[in-house]
Design a protein around this motif. Structure first.
Motif, PDB file in Angstrom:
ATOM      1  N   UNK A  11      42.289  33.529  53.212  1.00  0.00           N
ATOM      2  CA  UNK A  11      41.423  34.189  52.239  1.00  0.00           C
ATOM      3  C   UNK A  11      40.777  33.138  51.347  1.00  0.00           C
ATOM      4  N   UNK A  12      39.612  33.476  50.823  1.00  0.00           N
ATOM      5  CA  UNK A  12      38.853  32.557  49.982  1.00  0.00           C
ATOM      6  C   UNK A  12      38.636  33.158  48.603  1.00  0.00           C
ATOM      7  N   UNK A  13      38.229  32.339  47.660  1.00  0.00           N
ATOM      8  CA  UNK A  13      37.964  32.816  46.309  1.00  0.00           C
ATOM      9  C   UNK A  13      36.859  33.861  46.325  1.00  0.00           C
ATOM     10  N   UNK A  14      37.049  34.898  45.521  1.00  0.00           N
ATOM     11  CA  UNK A  14      36.040  35.945  45.395  1.00  0.00           C
ATOM     12  C   UNK A  14      36.156  37.050  46.402  1.00  0.00           C
ATOM     13  N   UNK A  15      36.909  36.837  47.463  1.00  0.00           N
ATOM     14  CA  UNK A  15      37.017  37.861  48.506  1.00  0.00           C
ATOM     15  C   UNK A  15      38.078  38.894  48.141  1.00  0.00           C
ATOM     16  N   UNK A  16      37.782  40.180  48.311  1.00  0.00           N
ATOM     17  CA  UNK A  16      38.815  41.179  48.046  1.00  0.00           C
ATOM     18  C   UNK A  16      39.962  41.056  49.037  1.00  0.00           C
TER      19      UNK A  16
END
Length: 454
Positions: A100-105
Motif C-alpha cells: 500500500x502507498x500513502x494516500x490510498x484507502x
C-alpha cells in the motif's frame, strides 16, 4: 472489558447526536495513511482480518449504554437509542498481504452514519498498528537477503495482544518462526527458542549447562554462548556438540557485543572444530538497519532473531493514519483544513505492474493494464468469504514487494512510490471544493460583509 466501549468518547457523542437528528443515511468513511514514516518506501497492508472480526461482533448492549452514560454523566435513558445497534454495513478493503502507498484507502466503511462513526476508533487501531509493524517486519526480510528471520518480540511489545499480532505479522511478512507459543500453535507456524543467560548462570559452568540442555531436548539445539566470554562459549558449545554427536541442525546464538566481529570468530572456531554445519544465530537489538549492515559486511550469520525494535516499530512507532468521511447520503464531502485536505467520494485503487497505482473513484473504469485493489469483504455486516489463508497472503506480499522499484525497497533512504489521482477524482475534488467554498465562505462573507467593507 467490552469491545464496544473500547472507543473514544467523541464517537459516542457524535453518534448520539446523529440518532437524535435522524441522520442515519449511509455514510462512507475512508481509512488511509497520509504520509509514510521516514525510511519507508511502501507499506504492507495488515489488520484487515481482525478489523472485520471486530465489525462482525459489534453489538451495543445495555451494559455498554450504562458505561457510556456514566462517562457522559447522563441518565441511561438518554443512551437507550443506541442499545441493540449492530454493524450492518458494507466494507471494501485492500486484502492483507498487499503493498500500500500513502494516500490510498486501506479500507472504506459504508454504513448508517451512527454505526460508521462508532466503529472508527477500533478499525483505525487495527489497521494502523498492524500495518505499521508489518511494514517494518517485511523490511527485515528484505534486509536479510534470503537468510532466516525469526520473531523474538513478545516480551517487550506494548501488551500481550500486540505481541500476538506481531507474531502473526511475522508469519505474514516472511519470517521463519516465532518465539510466541500461542501464535505458533494457532497458525501452525514454527515455534523457535533457545535459552536465557539465567539458564547458563544457574549451572556451575557453561559445559554443564549446555550438556544438560542437550540431554533434555532431543534433536537440534541452540546454545547461548555469550554469558561470560563469547569465544570461550563457542568453543565449549563445539566441544559439547561433538561429544554428544548433535551438530546437525544445531546452532550457537550471539546476543551481545560486536556481532559482526564475533560472528567471524565464532565461524572460525566452529569450522576449526569440524562443525561447518552448526549455524550462527544473532539477536540483541536488531532491526532491518542492523541486519542490513551485517549482511552487507558479509557476517557469517545464518539466522537473525529480531525482537523489541520490530515488535514496537521503534524508529516509526506510529502511522499518520486517518478515518475520514468522504460521502454522506450520496453527497461527496471533503475536508479543507490546512495540510489535511481529503479527497471526496468512494474510491478504488488501480494497480499496474511495479505498483504504479492510480487512486480513482469507485465507479470509474479501470485504466488499461491495471487491476482494482479494494474488494468487497463485508455486506450487511456479514463477511463475504472466509479469511484468506495466511500462506497465500504471505506469497502475494513477497511477490508485490519484489515487484516494487529497487529504490523503494532500499533499507536506508528509500524513495517512496507515489500514487497518482485519476481525472474523474481530480475533477470531483475540484467540484466539491468549489461547492464548499461557495456555500461556507459565501455565507461567511455575506454575514460579515458590512463589517468587512465598513
Amino acid at each position: 472489558m467490552s469491545e464496544t466501549t473500547t472507543t473514544d468518547l467523541y464517537e459516542v457523542t457524535m453518534a448520539l447526536s446523529y440518532v437524535r437528528e435522524r441522520m442515519t443515511e449511509p455514510a462512507t468513511f475512508s481509512c488511509f495513511v497520509r504520509q509514510l514514516p521516514p525510511d519507508r518506501g511502501f507499506l504492507a497492508c495488515a489488520g484487515v482480518e481482525s478489523a472485520l472480526s471486530y465489525l462482525s461482533r459489534y453489538h451495543i448492549r445495555l451494559d455498554d449504554a450504562r458505561a457510556f452514560a456514566e462517562a457522559l454523566g447522563r441518565p441511561v435513558h438518554d443512551l437507550m437509542p443506541l442499545v441493540g445497534m449492530r454493524f450492518t454495513g458494507t466494507v471494501r478493503a485492500v486484502p492483507e498481504g498487499r503493498v500500500a502507498l500513502a494516500g490510498e484507502p486501506l479500507m472504506e466503511v459504508t454504513a448508517p452514519l451512527p454505526q460508521a462513526q462508532l466503529v472508527e476508533t477500533c478499525v483505525l487501531n487495527h489497521l494502523s498498528h498492524q500495518t505499521m509493524v508489518a511494514s517494518k517486519a517485511v523490511r527485515c526480510v528484505l534486509a536479510a537477503q534470503g537468510r532466516a528471520v525469526v520473531d523474538f518480540s513478545l516480551r517487550r511489545t506494548h501488551g500481550t495482544a500486540a505481541g500476538l499480532q506481531a507474531a502473526r505479522l511475522a508469519a505474514l511478512t516472511g519470517f521463519a518462526g516465532t518465539s510466541n507459543v500461542a501464535t505458533a500453535r494457532a497458525l501452525n507456524f514454527p515455534a523457535v527458542g533457545t535459552m536465557a543467560h539465567s539458564y547458563v548462570e544457574a549451572f556451575e559452568n557453561e559445559e554443564a549447562a549446555f550438556t544438560a540442555f542437550a540431554r533434555c531436548h532431543p534433536g537440534p539445539v541452540t546454545f547461548l554462548v555469550d554469558t561470560y566470554d563469547t569465544e570461550s562459549g563457542v568453543a565449549v558449545a563445539a566441544r559439547v556438540l561433538r561429544a554428544l554427536d548433535r551438530a546437525d541442525g544445531s546452532a550457537v546464538r550471539l546476543d551481545s557485543g560486536d556481532l559482526q566481529e564475533l560472528a567471524f570468530r565464532a565461524r572460525a572456531i566452529l569450522d576449526a572444530a569440524g562443525l561447518p554445519q552448526v549455524r550462527i544465530v544473532a539477536s540483541g537489538g536488531l532491526d532491518e538497519f542492523a541486519v542490513h549492515d551485517l549482511v552487507s559486511a558479509g557476517a557469517p550469520i545464518d539466522v537473525y532473531a529480531v525482537g523489541t525494535r520490530v515488535g514496537v516499530s521503534a524508529d516509526a512507532p506510529h502511522l499518520d493514519s486517518a478515518y475520514k468521511l468522504v460521502e454522506y447520503a450520496g453527497r461527496p464531502v471533503m475536508k479543507l483544513s490546512s495540510a489535511k485536505v481529503t479527497a471526496p467520494g468512494r474510491k478504488q485503487v488501480f494497480r499496474r505492474p511495479g505498483c504504479v497505482d492510480v487512486i480513482g473513484l469507485a465507479g470509474e473504469p479501470a485504466p488499461p493494464g491495471s487491476v482494482p485493489l479494494l474488494r468487497t469483504v463485508m455486506r450487511s455486516g456479514t463477511r463475504c468469504a472466509s479469511p484468506l489463508p495466511l500462506e497465500e497472503a504471505r506469497r502475494r506480499l513477497a511477490a508485490e514487494v519484489a515487484d516494487l522499484p529497487p529504490a523503494a525497497r532500499k533499507i536506508r533512504s528509500p524513495e517512496p512510490v507515489r500514487a497518482s489521482l485519476s481525472e474523474p477524482l481530480t475533477a470531483l475534488t475540484a467540484h466539491v471544493r468549489r461547492r464548499i467554498e461557495r456555500e461556507v465562505f459565501g455565507t461567511y462573507r455575506a454575514a460579515h460583509r458590512g463589517r468587512i467593507t465598513g
